[in-house]
Motif scaffolding. Structure first.
Motif, PDB file in Angstrom:
ATOM      1  N   GLU A  87       0.824  -1.205   0.000  1.00 14.33           N
ATOM      2  CA  GLU A  87       0.000   0.000   0.000  1.00 14.33           C
ATOM      3  C   GLU A  87       0.861   1.258   0.000  1.00 14.33           C
ATOM      4  OE1 GLU A  87      -2.760  -0.052   3.196  1.00 14.33           O
ATOM      5  OE2 GLU A  87      -4.114  -1.470   2.232  1.00 14.33           O
ATOM      6  N   LYS A  88       1.972   1.216   0.718  1.00 11.68           N
ATOM      7  CA  LYS A  88       2.848   2.384   0.780  1.00 11.68           C
ATOM      8  C   LYS A  88       3.391   2.716  -0.608  1.00 11.68           C
ATOM      9  CE  LYS A  88       4.328   0.905   5.398  1.00 11.68           C
ATOM     10  NZ  LYS A  88       5.474   0.440   6.213  1.00 11.68           N
ATOM     11  N   VAL A  89       3.872   1.693  -1.295  1.00 14.08           N
ATOM     12  CA  VAL A  89       4.431   1.893  -2.624  1.00 14.08           C
ATOM     13  C   VAL A  89       3.348   2.337  -3.598  1.00 14.08           C
ATOM     14  CG1 VAL A  89       5.584   0.782  -4.568  1.00 14.08           C
ATOM     15  CG2 VAL A  89       6.278   0.240  -2.223  1.00 14.08           C
ATOM     16  N   ASN A  90       2.180   1.684  -3.544  1.00 13.10           N
ATOM     17  CA  ASN A  90       1.099   2.038  -4.455  1.00 13.10           C
ATOM     18  C   ASN A  90       0.661   3.477  -4.277  1.00 13.10           C
ATOM     19  OD1 ASN A  90       1.024  -0.494  -5.591  1.00 13.10           O
ATOM     20  ND2 ASN A  90      -0.639  -1.245  -4.304  1.00 13.10           N
ATOM     21  N   GLY A  91       0.569   3.922  -3.031  1.00 19.48           N
ATOM     22  CA  GLY A  91       0.177   5.303  -2.772  1.00 19.48           C
ATOM     23  C   GLY A  91       1.171   6.298  -3.341  1.00 19.48           C
ATOM     24  N   LEU A  92       2.448   6.022  -3.167  1.00 18.26           N
ATOM     25  CA  LEU A  92       3.483   6.910  -3.702  1.00 18.26           C
ATOM     26  C   LEU A  92       3.476   6.902  -5.225  1.00 18.26           C
ATOM     27  CD1 LEU A  92       6.392   6.004  -1.258  1.00 18.26           C
ATOM     28  CD2 LEU A  92       5.029   8.088  -1.242  1.00 18.26           C
ATOM     29  N   MET A  93       3.219   5.750  -5.822  1.00 24.62           N
ATOM     30  CA  MET A  93       3.166   5.666  -7.273  1.00 24.62           C
ATOM     31  C   MET A  93       1.979   6.435  -7.833  1.00 24.62           C
ATOM     32  SD  MET A  93       5.811   4.139  -8.384  1.00 24.62           S
ATOM     33  CE  MET A  93       5.332   3.844 -10.077  1.00 24.62           C
ATOM     34  N   LYS A 201      13.150   4.536   1.162  1.00 29.66           N
ATOM     35  CA  LYS A 201      12.500   3.942  -0.006  1.00 29.66           C
ATOM     36  C   LYS A 201      11.593   4.951  -0.716  1.00 29.66           C
ATOM     37  CE  LYS A 201      10.242   0.771   2.188  1.00 29.66           C
ATOM     38  NZ  LYS A 201       9.408  -0.404   2.495  1.00 29.66           N
ATOM     39  N   ILE A 202      11.199   6.004  -0.019  1.00 29.23           N
ATOM     40  CA  ILE A 202      10.371   7.018  -0.658  1.00 29.23           C
ATOM     41  C   ILE A 202      11.107   7.667  -1.825  1.00 29.23           C
ATOM     42  CG2 ILE A 202      11.051   9.018   0.767  1.00 29.23           C
ATOM     43  CD1 ILE A 202       8.068   9.763   0.870  1.00 29.23           C
ATOM     44  N   VAL A 203      12.432   7.734  -1.724  1.00 26.75           N
ATOM     45  CA  VAL A 203      13.248   8.250  -2.835  1.00 26.75           C
ATOM     46  C   VAL A 203      13.177   7.292  -4.011  1.00 26.75           C
ATOM     47  CG1 VAL A 203      15.581   8.839  -3.599  1.00 26.75           C
ATOM     48  CG2 VAL A 203      14.809   9.499  -1.306  1.00 26.75           C
ATOM     49  N   ASP A 204      13.347   5.995  -3.754  1.00 30.33           N
ATOM     50  CA  ASP A 204      13.332   4.994  -4.813  1.00 30.33           C
ATOM     51  C   ASP A 204      11.998   4.993  -5.558  1.00 30.33           C
ATOM     52  OD1 ASP A 204      15.868   4.164  -3.989  1.00 30.33           O
ATOM     53  OD2 ASP A 204      15.027   2.780  -2.526  1.00 30.33           O
ATOM     54  N   ARG A 209       8.744   6.427 -10.302  1.00 29.08           N
ATOM     55  CA  ARG A 209       7.609   7.141 -10.888  1.00 29.08           C
ATOM     56  C   ARG A 209       8.077   8.102 -11.985  1.00 29.08           C
ATOM     57  NH1 ARG A 209       4.200   9.785  -6.347  1.00 29.08           N
ATOM     58  NH2 ARG A 209       5.679  11.499  -6.598  1.00 29.08           N
ATOM     59  N   LEU A 210       9.207   8.760 -11.750  1.00 24.57           N
ATOM     60  CA  LEU A 210       9.764   9.643 -12.771  1.00 24.57           C
ATOM     61  C   LEU A 210      10.176   8.862 -14.013  1.00 24.57           C
ATOM     62  CD1 LEU A 210      11.912  12.160 -10.698  1.00 24.57           C
ATOM     63  CD2 LEU A 210      10.162  12.774 -12.376  1.00 24.57           C
ATOM     64  N   GLU A 216      11.652   6.006 -22.155  1.00 23.26           N
ATOM     65  CA  GLU A 216      10.971   5.204 -23.176  1.00 23.26           C
ATOM     66  C   GLU A 216      10.774   3.777 -22.674  1.00 23.26           C
ATOM     67  OE1 GLU A 216      12.779   5.384 -26.983  1.00 23.26           O
ATOM     68  OE2 GLU A 216      12.778   7.573 -27.070  1.00 23.26           O
ATOM     69  N   ASN A 217      11.770   3.257 -21.973  1.00 20.74           N
ATOM     70  CA  ASN A 217      11.672   1.932 -21.370  1.00 20.74           C
ATOM     71  C   ASN A 217      12.088   2.056 -19.904  1.00 20.74           C
ATOM     72  OD1 ASN A 217      11.702  -0.721 -20.587  1.00 20.74           O
ATOM     73  ND2 ASN A 217      13.104  -1.431 -22.193  1.00 20.74           N
ATOM     74  N   PRO A 218      11.129   2.223 -19.002  1.00 23.15           N
ATOM     75  CA  PRO A 218      11.466   2.443 -17.588  1.00 23.15           C
ATOM     76  C   PRO A 218      12.313   1.348 -16.964  1.00 23.15           C
ATOM     77  CG  PRO A 218       9.155   2.945 -18.005  1.00 23.15           C
ATOM     78  CD  PRO A 218       9.682   2.281 -19.242  1.00 23.15           C
ATOM     79  N   SER A 219      12.197   0.122 -17.473  1.00 22.57           N
ATOM     80  CA  SER A 219      12.983  -0.978 -16.906  1.00 22.57           C
ATOM     81  C   SER A 219      14.437  -0.936 -17.370  1.00 22.57           C
ATOM     82  CB  SER A 219      12.353  -2.330 -17.276  1.00 22.57           C
ATOM     83  OG  SER A 219      12.348  -2.509 -18.675  1.00 22.57           O
TER      84      SER A 219
END
Length: 236
Positions: A87-93, A201-204, A209-210, A216-219
């Motif tokens: 939930e923490k990650v999803n909210g930040l995303m 982890k909030i930085v990561d 998200r950026l 073009e390819n986030p991965s």
């Protein structure tokens, strides 16, 4: 007046939050559903929104997403259960700036809200000063990218990337330090402040998200590069 919107369906928790924020000098608006929250922000200016994840009907993630579509400056904090890491990650995303896990102490909650409010106000004041002084630097360029300091957006050719206040500050930090490796701690202190006592982890998550916005390819990023064991580097 410092105004905070509290969106929490559990009345006892909502009352607890309202009492402590009022004591700290905040004006509070309280609602019990996401639909009510979206209706309130249409007519009232809100500086910081506190959104519970588990809401009846529309959940906190969807409320956050919709708020971000219309307001990039508002501070958003998600209220999550301690065991619900996803939930923490999803909210930040979705565009949240921070999260507070339940159960939380009054001092922690007030400190997080106050810190975010001060960052929101600082961003607004900076924008007003820049709009009033035409001689100030209006843009920062890096390769094909241009960071518009007035509109708080990133541009590449004819494409415009909308940024949250945190995303803007992160990119401004990178643009000011071209080719330099920036550690998670330095980014955290620069953007969230040295008094922030949340997790790195909030930085990561904000970097991720950026990347989803500008790569073009986030991965396989070409611009926001990970330097393993050290941090991140901007490569135009």
């Amino acid at each position: 007046m410092k105004r905070v919107l509290i969106c929490e369906d559990e009345e006892s928790i909502r009352d607890f939050v309202v009492i402590n924020l009022n004591r700290a000098g905040f004006e509070t608006l309280e609602v019990a559903s996401g639909e009510e929250a979206l209706a309130v922000v249409v007519t009232r200016k809100v500086d910081v929104a506190l959104l519970d994840v588990m809401l009846p009907g529309m959940d906190g993630f969807e409320v956050c997403r919709r708020l971000r579509e219309t307001d990039q400056e508002m501070g958003i904090i998600m209220l999550t259960a301690r065991t619900q890491e996803a939930e923490k990650v999803n909210g930040l995303m979705m565009g949240a700036d921070d999260y507070v896990t339940k159960p939380f102490s009054p001092s922690e909650l007030v400190a997080r809200v106050d810190a975010l409010y001060r960052r929101v106000e600082a961003m607004r004041r900076n924008g007003e000063r820049e709009n009033a002084a035409s001689a100030l630097l209006e843009e920062m360029a890096s390769g094909p990218f241009t960071l518009d300091l007035r509109r708080r957006v990133l541009k590449r050719d004819d494409k415009i990337f909308e940024l949250t206040q945190m995303e803007f500050q992160i990119l401004e930090y990178f643009f000011s330090n071209p080719g330099k490796i920036l550690s998670r701690t330095s980014i955290l202190h620069r953007v969230w402040g040295e008094s922030y006592y949340g997790e790195e982890k909030i930085v990561d998550v904000n970097i991720r998200r950026l990347r989803m916005k500008i790569e073009e390819n986030p991965s396989e990023p070409r611009h926001l590069m990970t330097v393993w064991g050290a941090g991140y580097k901007w490569n135009a």
